[in-house]
Design a protein around this motif. Structure first.
Motif, short mmCIF file in Angstrom:
data_model
loop_
_atom_site.label_atom_id
_atom_site.label_comp_id
_atom_site.label_asym_id
_atom_site.label_seq_id
_atom_site.Cartn_x
_atom_site.Cartn_y
_atom_site.Cartn_z
N THR A 33 0.86 -1.17 0.00
CA THR A 33 0.00 0.00 0.00
C THR A 33 0.90 1.23 0.00
O THR A 33 1.76 1.37 0.87
N GLY A 34 0.71 2.09 -0.97
CA GLY A 34 1.53 3.30 -1.07
C GLY A 34 1.40 4.14 0.19
O GLY A 34 0.29 4.46 0.60
N ARG A 35 2.51 4.46 0.79
CA ARG A 35 2.49 5.20 2.06
C ARG A 35 1.99 6.63 1.88
O ARG A 35 1.52 7.24 2.82
N LYS A 36 2.10 7.17 0.68
CA LYS A 36 1.60 8.52 0.41
C LYS A 36 0.27 8.47 -0.34
O LYS A 36 -0.65 9.22 -0.02
N PRO A 64 21.59 4.41 -3.94
CA PRO A 64 21.82 4.91 -2.58
C PRO A 64 20.59 4.88 -1.68
O PRO A 64 20.73 4.95 -0.47
N ASP A 65 19.40 4.75 -2.26
CA ASP A 65 18.18 4.68 -1.46
C ASP A 65 17.44 3.38 -1.74
O ASP A 65 17.61 2.77 -2.79
N SER A 66 16.64 2.96 -0.80
CA SER A 66 15.86 1.73 -0.95
C SER A 66 14.71 1.96 -1.92
O SER A 66 14.25 3.09 -2.10
N PRO A 67 14.20 0.88 -2.53
CA PRO A 67 13.07 1.03 -3.45
C PRO A 67 11.79 1.47 -2.74
O PRO A 67 11.63 1.25 -1.54
N HIS A 68 10.89 2.08 -3.50
CA HIS A 68 9.63 2.56 -2.94
C HIS A 68 8.85 1.44 -2.25
O HIS A 68 8.26 1.65 -1.20
#
Length: 135
Positions: A33-36, A64-68
């Motif tokens: 579930t999309g957090r936004k 450098p960042d984790s996937p959505h």
């Protein structure tokens, strides 16, 4: 080669007959579930079984960042999983420091590029355990 939304669509349309086997490994569909947005978002991911659980890696190719999808399941660990024609609810958690070495070895044996991805980034790449709800 299947990729992204096309991969999801073919997998769902064929109950995984197309898309489960991919480049010498196996793929499941993870719906978070999309957090936004609050919308359901489905992502094809390499997996392996570990007992009754399913294991996936939040590598994003060593970015450098984790996937959505990882941020979404951290915000709401209640997810849906599809493996071939089987669909089920699962509880997701990031592997603990005790769990991770064994699970990383399992996943790197499945997709050796994970080791390369880890060398590309300073962040520890999360390993995620999906436990079927009720197990």
């Amino acid at each position: 080669m299947l990729f992204g939304q096309e991969h999801v669509d073919r997998y769902q349309a064929t109950d995984g007959r197309e898309g489960h086997e991919w480049q010498g490994t196996t793929v499941l569909l993870l719906t978070t579930t999309g957090r936004k947005s609050g919308r359901s978002i489905t992502t094809p991911l390499i997996y392996q079984r570990h007992g009754d659980d399913y294991v996936i890696v939040a590598s994003k190719g060593g970015a450098p960042d984790s996937p959505h999808w990882y941020h979404n399941l951290v915000a709401d660990p209640k997810v849906e999983v599809q493996v071939m024609g089987e669909k089920f609810r699962a509880d997701a958690h990031t592997a603990t420091a005790e769990e991770k070495p064994e699970l990383w070895k399992l996943m790197a044996a499945t997709w050796p590029a994970y080791d390369d991805y880890q060398t590309k980034t300073d962040r520890p790449i999360p390993v995620v355990v999906l436990s079927p709800a009720g197990s």
